[in-house]
Design a protein around this motif. Structure first.
Motif, PDB file in Angstrom:
ATOM      1  N   SER A  64       0.833  -1.206   0.000  1.00  0.00           N
ATOM      2  CA  SER A  64       0.000   0.000   0.000  1.00  0.00           C
ATOM      3  C   SER A  64       0.865   1.251   0.000  1.00  0.00           C
ATOM      4  CB  SER A  64      -0.918   0.000   1.230  1.00  0.00           C
ATOM      5  OG  SER A  64      -1.803  -1.103   1.212  1.00  0.00           O
ATOM      6  N   VAL A  65       1.958   1.225   0.752  1.00  0.00           N
ATOM      7  CA  VAL A  65       2.862   2.380   0.775  1.00  0.00           C
ATOM      8  C   VAL A  65       3.602   2.512  -0.542  1.00  0.00           C
ATOM      9  CG1 VAL A  65       4.932   3.326   1.884  1.00  0.00           C
ATOM     10  CG2 VAL A  65       3.093   2.373   3.281  1.00  0.00           C
ATOM     11  N   ALA A  96       2.345   1.993  -3.340  1.00  0.00           N
ATOM     12  CA  ALA A  96       1.390   2.660  -4.223  1.00  0.00           C
ATOM     13  C   ALA A  96       1.103   4.093  -3.797  1.00  0.00           C
ATOM     14  CB  ALA A  96       0.086   1.868  -4.266  1.00  0.00           C
ATOM     15  N   ASP A  97       1.190   4.370  -2.488  1.00  0.00           N
ATOM     16  CA  ASP A  97       0.891   5.703  -1.955  1.00  0.00           C
ATOM     17  C   ASP A  97       1.887   6.023  -0.846  1.00  0.00           C
ATOM     18  OD1 ASP A  97      -0.151   8.075  -1.034  1.00  0.00           O
ATOM     19  OD2 ASP A  97      -1.942   7.187  -0.131  1.00  0.00           O
ATOM     20  N   ALA A 120       2.732   8.603   0.701  1.00  0.00           N
ATOM     21  CA  ALA A 120       2.283   9.530   1.742  1.00  0.00           C
ATOM     22  C   ALA A 120       1.649   8.800   2.919  1.00  0.00           C
ATOM     23  CB  ALA A 120       1.296  10.533   1.155  1.00  0.00           C
ATOM     24  N   LEU A 121       1.205   7.582   2.697  1.00  0.00           N
ATOM     25  CA  LEU A 121       0.571   6.806   3.749  1.00  0.00           C
ATOM     26  C   LEU A 121       1.512   6.586   4.926  1.00  0.00           C
ATOM     27  CD1 LEU A 121      -1.977   5.124   4.480  1.00  0.00           C
ATOM     28  CD2 LEU A 121      -0.918   3.200   3.297  1.00  0.00           C
TER      29      LEU A 121
END
Length: 267
Positions: free
Chosen positions: A66-67, A69-70, A72-73
């Motif tokens: 997930s990080v 892909a994003d 900022a997470l």
């Protein structure tokens, strides 16, 4: 155990059926030739995320993929009231190579502090886990639980441990490898989860890492501490969930930590 079973169910549904059945199209290089992601990593994380979102909808989900892909997470972790940090397949390079040494891990973070950690071994079908203040435990699906503790202190020349030098600065790598003759043995399994499991269960005297992504270390550090270890970044400061640099050394006690830091991990 609810979180432990979520990890187990996802690994058994997504990771194990793909093990040794990947083709080239299912494996992708991320930042380097030793930083891989597979179809199984993504599918396992999606399964874990879906289950956690249903069970703990208020929790921030921070997964390795997930990080990716994003990015900022990752920055939201330090201020989250409640977060679950997940590595769907720790040791992806081993997994992709067909080596049966990989893990599925999760840590629970509350207001900047790790309060629970789980390392699941899909091949052995058991967990090493800890809640803050409650000790470290090996648990099996039949309900059996065995408390684990780190090894007794040894003289430096007799110490065995694990260390990852691949992410150390090049100028420091040679120095650390040269210093390695001061201990009995330093090895690297290319899977932090099993290095922490081995250490916390009393089979090695230390673990050391330079790259600090939270999904790789939060569970293992808490489990190690609950098993009796001393853990800190290489400057001696406590390791916290939002740290991503500064190196990390975990040893069976403070005296061993000090000696290893001074004599071996000098970078």
């Amino acid at each position: 155990m609810e979180l432990a079973n979520i990890l187990r169910d996802a690994a058994r549904a997504e990771a194990l059926p793909r093990f040794r059945r990947l083709d080239a199209s299912m494996v992708t290089t991320k930042t380097s030739a030793i930083d891989l992601v597979t179809e199984a990593d993504v599918a396992t994380e999606e399964a874990i995320k879906a289950a956690i979102t249903q069970w703990m909808p208020e929790a921030l989900f921070v997964g390795e993929e997930s990080v990716a892909a994003d990015p900022a997470l990752l920055g939201r972790l330090a201020d989250a009231d409640l977060a679950v940090v997940v590595d769907p397949i720790d040791g992806t390079a081993n997994y992709a190579a067909g080596l049966p040494l990989f893990a599925t891990m999760a840590a629970v973070v509350s207001k900047g502090e790790t309060i629970a950690g789980i390392i699941y071994d899909p091949m052995g079908d058991d967990w090493v886990m800890a809640e803050k203040g409650s000790g470290a435990w090996l648990r099996r699906p039949n309900g059996e639980a065995v408390r684990i503790n780190v090894a007794q202190k040894l003289p430096m020349a007799e110490m065995v441990g694990t260390a990852s030098v691949g992410f150390m600065p090049p100028e420091s790598r040679a120095e650390v490898l040269s210093n390695a003759i001061k201990v009995r043995m330093i090895v690297n399994y290319r899977v932090a989860g099993h290095e922490y499991r081995t250490f916390a269960s009393g089979h090695t005297q230390f673990v050391c890492f330079n790259k600090l992504m939270p999904w790789d270390h939060l569970a293992g550090v808490l489990i190690s501490q609950e098993a009796g270890a001393f853990a800190a970044r290489l400057d001696g400061q406590p390791y916290l969930p939002h740290h991503v640099d500064g190196g990390l050394l975990v040893a069976v006690d403070l005296d061993s930590w000090d000696e290893l830091r001074r004599e071996v991990f000098t970078y």
